[in-house]
Design a protein around this motif. Structure first.
Motif, PDB file in Angstrom:
ATOM      1  N   GLU A 157       0.838  -1.193   0.000  1.00  0.00           N
ATOM      2  CA  GLU A 157       0.000   0.000   0.000  1.00  0.00           C
ATOM      3  C   GLU A 157       0.875   1.245   0.000  1.00  0.00           C
ATOM      4  N   TYR A 158       0.587   2.138  -0.950  1.00  0.00           N
ATOM      5  CA  TYR A 158       1.281   3.426  -0.975  1.00  0.00           C
ATOM      6  C   TYR A 158       0.305   4.502  -0.517  1.00  0.00           C
ATOM      7  N   ARG A 159       0.728   5.325   0.426  1.00  0.00           N
ATOM      8  CA  ARG A 159      -0.098   6.403   0.943  1.00  0.00           C
ATOM      9  C   ARG A 159       0.551   7.746   0.612  1.00  0.00           C
ATOM     10  N   LEU A 160      -0.199   8.565  -0.111  1.00  0.00           N
ATOM     11  CA  LEU A 160       0.238   9.920  -0.444  1.00  0.00           C
ATOM     12  C   LEU A 160      -0.436  10.876   0.537  1.00  0.00           C
ATOM     13  N   ARG A 161       0.350  11.613   1.266  1.00  0.00           N
ATOM     14  CA  ARG A 161      -0.179  12.473   2.325  1.00  0.00           C
ATOM     15  C   ARG A 161      -0.886  13.689   1.743  1.00  0.00           C
ATOM     16  N   LEU A 162      -2.161  13.856   2.084  1.00  0.00           N
ATOM     17  CA  LEU A 162      -2.932  15.018   1.657  1.00  0.00           C
ATOM     18  C   LEU A 162      -3.057  16.048   2.767  1.00  0.00           C
ATOM     19  N   SER A 163      -3.099  15.557   4.020  1.00  0.00           N
ATOM     20  CA  SER A 163      -3.160  16.444   5.187  1.00  0.00           C
ATOM     21  C   SER A 163      -2.615  15.676   6.379  1.00  0.00           C
ATOM     22  N   GLU A 164      -2.720  16.261   7.548  1.00  0.00           N
ATOM     23  CA  GLU A 164      -2.207  15.618   8.759  1.00  0.00           C
ATOM     24  C   GLU A 164      -2.871  14.275   9.025  1.00  0.00           C
ATOM     25  N   SER A 165      -4.157  14.135   8.650  1.00  0.00           N
ATOM     26  CA  SER A 165      -4.881  12.907   8.966  1.00  0.00           C
ATOM     27  C   SER A 165      -5.417  12.151   7.754  1.00  0.00           C
ATOM     28  N   ILE A 166      -5.359  12.733   6.561  1.00  0.00           N
ATOM     29  CA  ILE A 166      -5.915  12.112   5.357  1.00  0.00           C
ATOM     30  C   ILE A 166      -4.816  11.756   4.366  1.00  0.00           C
ATOM     31  N   ASN A 167      -4.902  10.537   3.840  1.00  0.00           N
ATOM     32  CA  ASN A 167      -3.973  10.079   2.803  1.00  0.00           C
ATOM     33  C   ASN A 167      -4.753   9.529   1.613  1.00  0.00           C
ATOM     34  N   LEU A 168      -4.224   9.741   0.420  1.00  0.00           N
ATOM     35  CA  LEU A 168      -4.692   9.023  -0.756  1.00  0.00           C
ATOM     36  C   LEU A 168      -3.951   7.697  -0.758  1.00  0.00           C
ATOM     37  N   ALA A 169      -4.679   6.567  -0.815  1.00  0.00           N
ATOM     38  CA  ALA A 169      -4.054   5.253  -0.664  1.00  0.00           C
ATOM     39  C   ALA A 169      -4.358   4.358  -1.860  1.00  0.00           C
ATOM     40  N   VAL A 170      -3.328   3.656  -2.317  1.00  0.00           N
ATOM     41  CA  VAL A 170      -3.461   2.685  -3.398  1.00  0.00           C
ATOM     42  C   VAL A 170      -2.924   1.358  -2.889  1.00  0.00           C
ATOM     43  N   SER A 171      -3.748   0.304  -2.999  1.00  0.00           N
ATOM     44  CA  SER A 171      -3.356  -1.025  -2.513  1.00  0.00           C
ATOM     45  C   SER A 171      -3.242  -2.016  -3.652  1.00  0.00           C
ATOM     46  N   PHE A 172      -2.218  -2.850  -3.550  1.00  0.00           N
ATOM     47  CA  PHE A 172      -1.983  -3.909  -4.523  1.00  0.00           C
ATOM     48  C   PHE A 172      -1.846  -5.220  -3.776  1.00  0.00           C
ATOM     49  N   ILE A 173      -2.673  -6.209  -4.129  1.00  0.00           N
ATOM     50  CA  ILE A 173      -2.599  -7.536  -3.508  1.00  0.00           C
ATOM     51  C   ILE A 173      -1.961  -8.489  -4.524  1.00  0.00           C
ATOM     52  N   PRO A 174      -0.729  -8.907  -4.271  1.00  0.00           N
ATOM     53  CA  PRO A 174       0.030  -9.685  -5.254  1.00  0.00           C
ATOM     54  C   PRO A 174      -0.169 -11.193  -5.117  1.00  0.00           C
ATOM     55  N   GLY A 175      -1.373 -11.689  -5.423  1.00  0.00           N
ATOM     56  CA  GLY A 175      -1.652 -13.121  -5.298  1.00  0.00           C
ATOM     57  C   GLY A 175      -1.201 -13.919  -6.503  1.00  0.00           C
ATOM     58  N   TYR A 176       0.050 -13.716  -6.933  1.00  0.00           N
ATOM     59  CA  TYR A 176       0.589 -14.416  -8.104  1.00  0.00           C
ATOM     60  C   TYR A 176       0.720 -15.907  -7.801  1.00  0.00           C
ATOM     61  N   PRO A 177       0.435 -16.807  -8.744  1.00  0.00           N
ATOM     62  CA  PRO A 177       0.108 -16.576 -10.163  1.00  0.00           C
ATOM     63  C   PRO A 177      -1.393 -16.565 -10.445  1.00  0.00           C
ATOM     64  N   ASP A 178      -2.233 -16.675  -9.408  1.00  0.00           N
ATOM     65  CA  ASP A 178      -3.662 -16.851  -9.645  1.00  0.00           C
ATOM     66  C   ASP A 178      -4.417 -15.547  -9.853  1.00  0.00           C
ATOM     67  N   LEU A 179      -4.265 -14.629  -8.916  1.00  0.00           N
ATOM     68  CA  LEU A 179      -5.086 -13.423  -8.970  1.00  0.00           C
ATOM     69  C   LEU A 179      -4.385 -12.297  -8.232  1.00  0.00           C
ATOM     70  N   MET A 180      -4.294 -11.147  -8.881  1.00  0.00           N
ATOM     71  CA  MET A 180      -3.772  -9.948  -8.246  1.00  0.00           C
ATOM     72  C   MET A 180      -4.861  -8.890  -8.339  1.00  0.00           C
ATOM     73  N   SER A 181      -4.841  -7.930  -7.430  1.00  0.00           N
ATOM     74  CA  SER A 181      -5.903  -6.919  -7.459  1.00  0.00           C
ATOM     75  C   SER A 181      -5.376  -5.553  -7.055  1.00  0.00           C
ATOM     76  N   LEU A 182      -6.108  -4.540  -7.496  1.00  0.00           N
ATOM     77  CA  LEU A 182      -5.740  -3.156  -7.248  1.00  0.00           C
ATOM     78  C   LEU A 182      -6.966  -2.400  -6.749  1.00  0.00           C
ATOM     79  N   SER A 183      -6.780  -1.591  -5.707  1.00  0.00           N
ATOM     80  CA  SER A 183      -7.859  -0.741  -5.200  1.00  0.00           C
ATOM     81  C   SER A 183      -7.269   0.595  -4.781  1.00  0.00           C
ATOM     82  N   TRP A 184      -8.121   1.627  -4.711  1.00  0.00           N
ATOM     83  CA  TRP A 184      -7.636   2.955  -4.367  1.00  0.00           C
ATOM     84  C   TRP A 184      -8.722   3.712  -3.622  1.00  0.00           C
ATOM     85  N   GLY A 185      -8.265   4.626  -2.748  1.00  0.00           N
ATOM     86  CA  GLY A 185      -9.222   5.376  -1.955  1.00  0.00           C
ATOM     87  C   GLY A 185      -8.531   6.253  -0.936  1.00  0.00           C
ATOM     88  N   ILE A 186      -9.157   6.368   0.243  1.00  0.00           N
ATOM     89  CA  ILE A 186      -8.692   7.283   1.288  1.00  0.00           C
ATOM     90  C   ILE A 186      -8.386   6.498   2.565  1.00  0.00           C
TER      91      ILE A 186
END
Length: 198
Positions: A157-186
């Motif tokens: 998970e990468y978190r980009l700091r927007l303020s003292e308490s809020i981050n923009l977050a992107v998550s990657f679940i690396p379930g190789y070789p079957d299934l990988m997934s990507l999600s994004w939010g706060i």
């Protein structure tokens, strides 16, 4: 693992208020499913595929995460629950829980990661026309659900700091070789409750 290590870990998790910690809550859009080897046999069942062999498929759903820091901004226990429409637009979800550690951090953002078990489940695809069972998911033809258990699911998970308490977050679940997934939010750092002195 030794008994002493497990007892110490238990103590840290459940008595972590003694350490200056802060909880974190995240809400993310889910997202994107990635099939590293494609899904040629079942691509016809996936209306939101990005290519003819369904290497990438858009999903519609949400992932909710709760994180309890054991060591401030360095080590945490995190649980994630996602519910979404899977690649065939049927009800599905995944659940995982485990330790997270900071891999890299700077003033504007940080990268966290952990390897831990993930359970992926979905409504049984055997009822779909011309479904080809590739035996990744367990579950018999007469069962209501299918599931896949990944010991090594984890999360980056990468978190980009927007303020003292809020981050923009992107998550990657690396379930190789079957299934990988990507999600994004706060992600939101919940204010730490101050203990009142009696």
């Amino acid at each position: 693992m030794s008994d002493r290590f497990l007892i110490s870990l238990f103590f840290l998790i459940f008595f972590s208020e003694a350490i200056h910690t802060q909880d974190n809550l995240s809400f993310k859009y889910f997202g994107l499913s990635i099939h590293p080897h494609g899904e040629r046999d079942n691509a016809h069942l996936m209306p939101n595929k990005l290519d003819k062999n369904a290497y990438g498929v858009i999903n519609y759903g949400a992932a909710l995460g709760y994180e309890k820091f054991i060591i401030k901004d360095a080590l945490s226990l995190k649980a994630v629950q996602a519910l979404y429409a899977d690649c065939a637009e049927q009800f599905a979800g995944f659940s995982h829980i485990g330790l997270r550690a900071k891999i890299y951090g700077h003033r504007k953002g940080s990268l966290y990661g952990g390897i831990d078990p993930t359970l992926v489940y979905r409504k049984n695809w055997h009822s779909l026309d011309a479904y080809v069972d590739r035996y990744r998911f367990k579950g018999k033809q007469e069962d209501k659900w299918q599931y896949m258990f990944l010991w090594y699911g984890g999360e980056l998970e990468y978190r980009l700091r927007l303020s003292e308490s809020i981050n923009l977050a992107v998550s990657f679940i690396p379930g190789y070789p079957d299934l990988m997934s990507l999600s994004w939010g706060i992600s939101y750092h919940m204010p730490k409750k101050e203990k009142r002195v009696q």
